[in-house]
Structures are given as structure tokens and as C-alpha cells.
Scaffold this active site. Structure first.
Site, PDB file in Angstrom:
ATOM      1  N   GLY A 166       0.801  -1.222   0.000  1.00  0.00           N
ATOM      2  CA  GLY A 166       0.000   0.000   0.000  1.00  0.00           C
ATOM      3  C   GLY A 166       0.826   1.260   0.000  1.00  0.00           C
ATOM      4  O   GLY A 166       0.323   2.328   0.328  1.00  0.00           O
ATOM      5  N   ILE A 205       8.835   2.351 -12.357  1.00  0.00           N
ATOM      6  CA  ILE A 205       8.065   2.831 -13.515  1.00  0.00           C
ATOM      7  C   ILE A 205       7.567   4.228 -13.202  1.00  0.00           C
ATOM      8  O   ILE A 205       6.909   4.445 -12.182  1.00  0.00           O
ATOM      9  CB  ILE A 205       6.878   1.900 -13.842  1.00  0.00           C
ATOM     10  CG1 ILE A 205       7.379   0.470 -14.082  1.00  0.00           C
ATOM     11  CG2 ILE A 205       6.133   2.410 -15.061  1.00  0.00           C
ATOM     12  CD1 ILE A 205       6.301  -0.476 -14.531  1.00  0.00           C
ATOM     13  N   ASN A 292      -4.120  -8.928  -2.901  1.00  0.00           N
ATOM     14  CA  ASN A 292      -4.959  -8.696  -1.723  1.00  0.00           C
ATOM     15  C   ASN A 292      -5.880  -9.892  -1.544  1.00  0.00           C
ATOM     16  O   ASN A 292      -6.546 -10.313  -2.481  1.00  0.00           O
ATOM     17  CB  ASN A 292      -5.778  -7.427  -1.898  1.00  0.00           C
ATOM     18  CG  ASN A 292      -4.893  -6.220  -2.121  1.00  0.00           C
ATOM     19  OD1 ASN A 292      -3.859  -6.071  -1.469  1.00  0.00           O
ATOM     20  ND2 ASN A 292      -5.252  -5.382  -3.060  1.00  0.00           N
ATOM     21  N   ARG A 294      -8.491 -10.153   0.454  1.00  0.00           N
ATOM     22  CA  ARG A 294      -9.719  -9.742   1.138  1.00  0.00           C
ATOM     23  C   ARG A 294     -10.741  -9.193   0.135  1.00  0.00           C
ATOM     24  O   ARG A 294     -10.427  -8.983  -1.029  1.00  0.00           O
ATOM     25  CB  ARG A 294      -9.388  -8.625   2.123  1.00  0.00           C
ATOM     26  CG  ARG A 294      -8.705  -7.476   1.380  1.00  0.00           C
ATOM     27  CD  ARG A 294      -8.553  -6.203   2.154  1.00  0.00           C
ATOM     28  NE  ARG A 294      -8.199  -5.117   1.261  1.00  0.00           N
ATOM     29  CZ  ARG A 294      -6.978  -4.784   0.917  1.00  0.00           C
ATOM     30  NH1 ARG A 294      -5.934  -5.444   1.394  1.00  0.00           N
ATOM     31  NH2 ARG A 294      -6.761  -3.779   0.081  1.00  0.00           N
TER      32      ARG A 294
HETATM   33  C1  MV4 Z   1       5.759   1.134  -7.876  1.00  0.00           C
HETATM   34  C2  MV4 Z   1       5.680   2.280  -8.687  1.00  0.00           C
HETATM   35  C3  MV4 Z   1       6.540   2.354  -9.761  1.00  0.00           C
HETATM   36  N1  MV4 Z   1       7.413   1.353 -10.002  1.00  0.00           N
HETATM   37  N2  MV4 Z   1       6.652   0.174  -8.152  1.00  0.00           N
HETATM   38  C4  MV4 Z   1       2.481   2.472  -4.662  1.00  0.00           C
HETATM   39  C5  MV4 Z   1       1.613   1.587  -3.847  1.00  0.00           C
HETATM   40  C6  MV4 Z   1       2.316   0.310  -3.733  1.00  0.00           C
HETATM   41  N3  MV4 Z   1       1.404  -0.782  -3.861  1.00  0.00           N
HETATM   42  C7  MV4 Z   1       3.320   0.321  -4.825  1.00  0.00           C
HETATM   43  N4  MV4 Z   1       3.298   1.635  -5.410  1.00  0.00           N
HETATM   44  C8  MV4 Z   1       4.059   1.918  -6.492  1.00  0.00           C
HETATM   45  N5  MV4 Z   1       4.957   0.968  -6.836  1.00  0.00           N
HETATM   46  C9  MV4 Z   1       7.456   0.308  -9.180  1.00  0.00           C
HETATM   47  N6  MV4 Z   1       8.342  -0.659  -9.431  1.00  0.00           N
HETATM   48  C10 MV4 Z   1       4.756   3.254  -8.367  1.00  0.00           C
HETATM   49  C11 MV4 Z   1       3.938   3.101  -7.248  1.00  0.00           C
HETATM   50  C12 MV4 Z   1       3.034   4.175  -6.970  1.00  0.00           C
HETATM   51  C13 MV4 Z   1       1.666   4.030  -7.163  1.00  0.00           C
HETATM   52  C14 MV4 Z   1       1.105   2.827  -7.604  1.00  0.00           C
HETATM   53  C15 MV4 Z   1      -0.240   2.699  -7.777  1.00  0.00           C
HETATM   54  C16 MV4 Z   1      -1.069   3.789  -7.524  1.00  0.00           C
HETATM   55  C17 MV4 Z   1      -0.562   4.971  -7.092  1.00  0.00           C
HETATM   56  C18 MV4 Z   1       0.811   5.111  -6.897  1.00  0.00           C
HETATM   57  C19 MV4 Z   1       1.331   6.330  -6.475  1.00  0.00           C
HETATM   58  C20 MV4 Z   1       2.677   6.448  -6.282  1.00  0.00           C
HETATM   59  C21 MV4 Z   1       3.521   5.372  -6.528  1.00  0.00           C
END
Ligand code: MV4
Length: 460
Positions: A166, A205, A292, A294
Site C-alpha cells: 500500500g 516505472i 490482496n 480480502r
Molecule cells: C511502484 C511504482 C513504480 N514502479 N513500483 C504504490 C503503492 C504500492 N502498492 C506500490 N506503489 C508503487 N509501486 C514500481 N516498481 C509506483 C507506485 C506508486 C503508485 C502505484 C499505484 C497507484 C498509485 C501510486 C502512487 C505512487 C507510486
């Protein structure tokens, strides 16, 4: 087959009510548990029985395993539905339920535990044929190892907590020179937040979308998917609104993501409802993020476009029944959007608890409201600020946006501040309307709104 005549709902708010509605339709009796602060809560009023399990603080009530198990024993329930949050992803709680001969409505405790460890989840998914981002196969031991992996995958990269999820405890590293210090910070933060300093590394990313696949799996190895939810629009890792289907996914991508998720469930022996979170890159490739185990806040958008009742399916699966339909029977019809209505100041995003002095729920075609508040209800300050979910459905995305705008207009909540005005502005946003957004949407949106406001003030 397992008989389930009575279910204890180990939760509060809209999700406790949501679970209860399905139980009632299935002729299953319900037991509500509540804190001292929730005596007047709606889930208490509509349950067949209600038991107070402790004081206002979640730690002493909704997270109090002995109190909840005692309530389940006293009321002689057959099963416990954990909802989301609280104990929903506690493998300890699921194990204790099992040991007390109470069916935990969810997957097996070992699966919950495995998915809770993000490094192990990544490894398991890779072995099950799910695409993952290049990164570290194990927790990072030291700076030397981090440097070695950084050489392989390049910059920018992201450091994530193994016990996190999260978005808590993440660090983005753009240059080699910051790697060592960021690693130390990430480990210290993870240790403080989760009592576990393990972290792992992935390629970062820059402008992804967050797309998740809903699955249903029975206890005999059969699994189907209900398509995807678009969950990209978030603020500080809190989702603000979700939709189904995603405005950008092609039928081919949907089929690909769905079949990857189904195959993985079959491989690991997953049962119950579950969600695969994926990052979708701008080039169309997708990568596993987390699973998830749930029911999720945003499940209604999937229910709207598939006509499935996900809670009904969870209970059927828990009873030991086979899935009630096959993949060929799942059809995505129209478009659905859900706005999370939080008791918050929409500008400062600070909680706004208090008494609801006026309340109107919109109706009409294609509108659903999941809530547990009512006129004169006092929103307590102790829990999550989400007080309602406004869900619409229409034939097209444009139609769903139009419907959401009028439903938001008719949704009246007075006495406290809510995120309704924020949602109105998002619905009017051109980028949103075009479906042209990434996880950076809210930052860019807030900046544009602030500029507009300043310009307005200056011209006055
Ligand atoms: C990332 C990413 C970019 N690259 N992983 C945010 C929540 C968590 N579940 C993982 N997240 C992210 N992981 C990689 N390798 C960008 C995010 C991220 C994000 C992801 C989904 C929705 C909103 C976000 C906001 C900021 C960063």
C-alpha cells in the site's frame, strides 16, 4: 459442504452493512461486533445480534482477537467475515478461527501469510508465470548487494518494505550516489513501521497505471476472473475513485491479465475472492505488484459491470461449494465508477468527524450507495474517514461520468466536510474525462487547481 447458518462480521461501517445485506438475502443470521463508540452504528442496528467487544480504540476492539473469538463462541456462529482492514489479512486471526472450528471467510492462513510478505509473494508469482519487474529475488542484505542489483536493473529504482504494501515505506532512487543512504533510510523506516527492516528493490516505472484483476476461486482448484478495476487515481496511496473497466485496457490485455491471474491462483491453491494488483506501463506491459486476499473497498464497480455479488460468492466458496458460473458466463457490461466519500476537508485532507445534520442519498437509474451513516449520526473520530461510496453505472464511460456528476449533486451531507466537491472537480477535469492519467494525476490536478484559485484571487 459446510453449513453456514450464522456469520459474525468482524468489522464496522459500510462494509459491515454490505456483508449483512448479502447474508440477509441468503437467509444467514448475522452477529455484529462493535466498540463502545459504535453503539449507535448502523451495522449494530441491522444485525440479528450485537456484542460490544471493547472501547473506542481499534486496538482494543476491532483488532482484539480474544474479544472477537469470545463473541463468536457466545453467539455460536459458523463463520466470521473479516471485511477489509482490521483483521482481514491477519493470518494469525485466520489460524485462530480455524483452530476454534469457525470458518474464516477468505483464503487459507498460509496463503494470507505468504501474500503479506511482498518478497515471497513476488517470488511465488514469478514461479507461477506472472510477470514481475526486474529486481531483487530476496531481501537486500547490504549496500554492496544493492549496488550489484542496481547495476543489473539500472536507475531509477524503487526500494520497498517486504512487510509493507500500500505504498508505505517506499523510496525512489534516481542516482547511484543516493543508493546507500536511501537504503539505510528505507530499512530504518521499515523496521520502525513494521518491526521488520527487510526491503527489496525493483525497477521504477515513472508514470504507471494501477490496474487490478478480481478473481474468484473455489476450494477445488477452479478459478475465474471478473475483469479489471482501474485504480490509478490515488492521493498519498489512498484511492479516491475507481472504475471498471479501465478506459485504456484492450480486450486482449484484459484476457491476458485475467488468464495470468487465474493460472497463478490455480497453481498456488488460492481460494475465495482475491485481487491481483498490477502496474501497467505506458508501453502496455504489466507487472505484478501485490495480491490482496480480502474483499476490497472498490469491489462494487466490478459487481456493477458483471452482475456478480462478490460477498455471495465468498460465502458460497466458504461453504465448500463450487463456483456458480464459468469464465464464459462472465460478461463485462457498460461502465461503472465509484467515488469514495470521506469525512475530510477536501483541501487539507484532514479528518472532519462530527454530526451529520442533513443527509440525502441519490437514487435513480444506475446509482448505488454503500454507506452506514444516516441523518443525525455522529461520525466518530477513531476510525477510517470513508463514510460512503457512491457508485454509478451506465452504458458508456461518458454516460457514467454524466451520471456521477448528477448523483454527486444530489448527494447531500451537511454538518461535516466531505470529499464530494473534490469529486465534482475531478469529474469536470479534461484529462480525467479523456482517461488520460497516471499515478501522478492527483499531484498534477491539485497543482492546476491551486493555480486556478490564485489566478481567480488575483483578478478579483
Ligand atoms: C511502484 C511504482 C513504480 N514502479 N513500483 C504504490 C503503492 C504500492 N502498492 C506500490 N506503489 C508503487 N509501486 C514500481 N516498481 C509506483 C507506485 C506508486 C503508485 C502505484 C499505484 C497507484 C498509485 C501510486 C502512487 C505512487 C507510486
Amino acid at each position: 459442504m459446510r453449513e453456514i447458518k450464522k456469520i459474525l462480521i468482524a468489522n464496522r461501517g459500510e462494509i459491515a452493512c454490505r456483508i449483512m445485506w448479502t447474508c440477509k438475502e441468503m437467509g444467514i443470521r448475522t452477529v455484529a461486533v462493535h466498540s463502545e463508540a459504535d453503539r449507535d452504528a448502523l451495522h449494530v442496528k441491522f444485525a440479528d445480534e450485537a456484542i460490544c467487544i471493547g472501547p473506542a480504540s481499534s486496538a482494543e476492539s476491532y483488532l482484539n482477537i480474544p474479544a472477537i473469538i469470545s463473541a463468536a463462541e457466545i453467539t455460536n456462529v459458523d463463520a466470521i467475515h473479516p471485511g477489509y482492514g482490521f483483521l482481514a489479512e491477519s493470518s494469525t486471526f485466520a489460524t485462530i478461527c480455524e483452530e476454534c472450528n469457525i470458518k474464516f471467510i477468505g483464503p487459507k492462513p498460509e496463503i494470507i501469510k505468504m501474500m503479506g510478505d511482498k518478497v515471497e509473494a513476488r517470488r511465488t508469482m514469478q514461479a507461477a508465470g506472472v510477470p514481475i519487474l526486474p529486481g531483487s529475488p530476496d531481501p537486500i542484505a547490504d549496500a554492496e548487494e544493492a549496488k550489484k542489483i542496481a547495476k543489473e536493473i539500472g536507475f531509477p529504482l524503487i526500494i520497498k518494505a517486504a512487510a509493507g504494501g500500500g505504498g508505505r515505506g517506499m523510496r525512489i532512487v534516481r542516482e547511484e550516489k543516493d543508493l546507500e543512504s536511501q537504503l539505510e533510510t528505507a530499512q530504518a523506516e521499515a523496521l520502525a513501521a513494521f518491526k521488520d527492516g527487510s526491503v527489496y528493490i525493483e525497477r521504477y516505472i515513472e508514470r504507471p497505471r494501477h490496474i487490478e484483476i478480481q478473481v474468484l476461486a473455489d476450494e477445488y482448484g477452479d478459478c475465474i476472473h471478473l475483469g479489471e478495476r482501474e485504480c490509478t487515481i490515488q492521493r498519498r496511496h489512498q484511492k479516491l475513485l475507481e472504475e471498471a473497466p479501465s478506459p485504456v485496457l484492450t480486450a486482449e490485455q484484459r484476457e491476458q491479465m485475467g488468464s495470468v491471474a487465474v493460472k497463478a491462483c490455480e497453481e498456488i491453491g488460492y481460494s475465495s475472492a482475491g485481487t491481483f494488483e498490477f502496474l501497467l506501463d505506458e508501453d502496455g506491459s504489466f507487472y505484478f505488484m501485490e495480491m490482496n486476499t480480502r474483499i476490497q473497498v472498490e469491489h462494487p464497480v466490478t459487481e456493477m459491470v458483471t452482475l456478480a455479488d462478490i460477498v455471495y460468492n465468498q460465502i458460497r466458496i466458504a461453504r465448500g461449494e463450487t463456483l456458480s458460473y464459468k469464465q464464459e458466463d462472465v460478461h463485462i457490461v457498460g461502465h461503472s465508477i465509484e467515488c469514495r466519500i470521506n469525512a475530510e476537508d477536501p483541501e487539507k485532507f484532514t479528518p472532519s468527524p462530527g454530526k451529520i445534520t442533513a443527509f440525502n442519498i441519490p437514487g435513480g437509474p444506475g446509482v448505488r450507495v454503500d454507506t452506514a451513516v444516516y441523518p443525525d449520526y455522529v461520525v466518530p473520530p477513531y476510525y477510517d474517514s470513508m463514510i460512503a461510496k457512491l457508485i454509478v453505472q451506465a452504458r458508456t464511460r461518458e454516460g457514467a461520468i454524466r451520471r456521477m456528476r448528477r448523483a454527486l449533486e444530489m448527494m447531500v451531507i451537511e454538518g461535516i466536510k466531505t470529499t464530494i466537491p473534490l469529486h465534482q472537480k475531478i469529474m469536470e477535469n479534461e484529462k480525467f474525462q479523456k482517461g488520460d492519467f497516471s499515478t501522478k494525476f492527483m499531484e498534477e490536478f491539485m497543482e492546476a487547481e491551486n493555480k486556478k484559485e490564485k489566478a481567480e484571487k488575483a483578478s478579483q
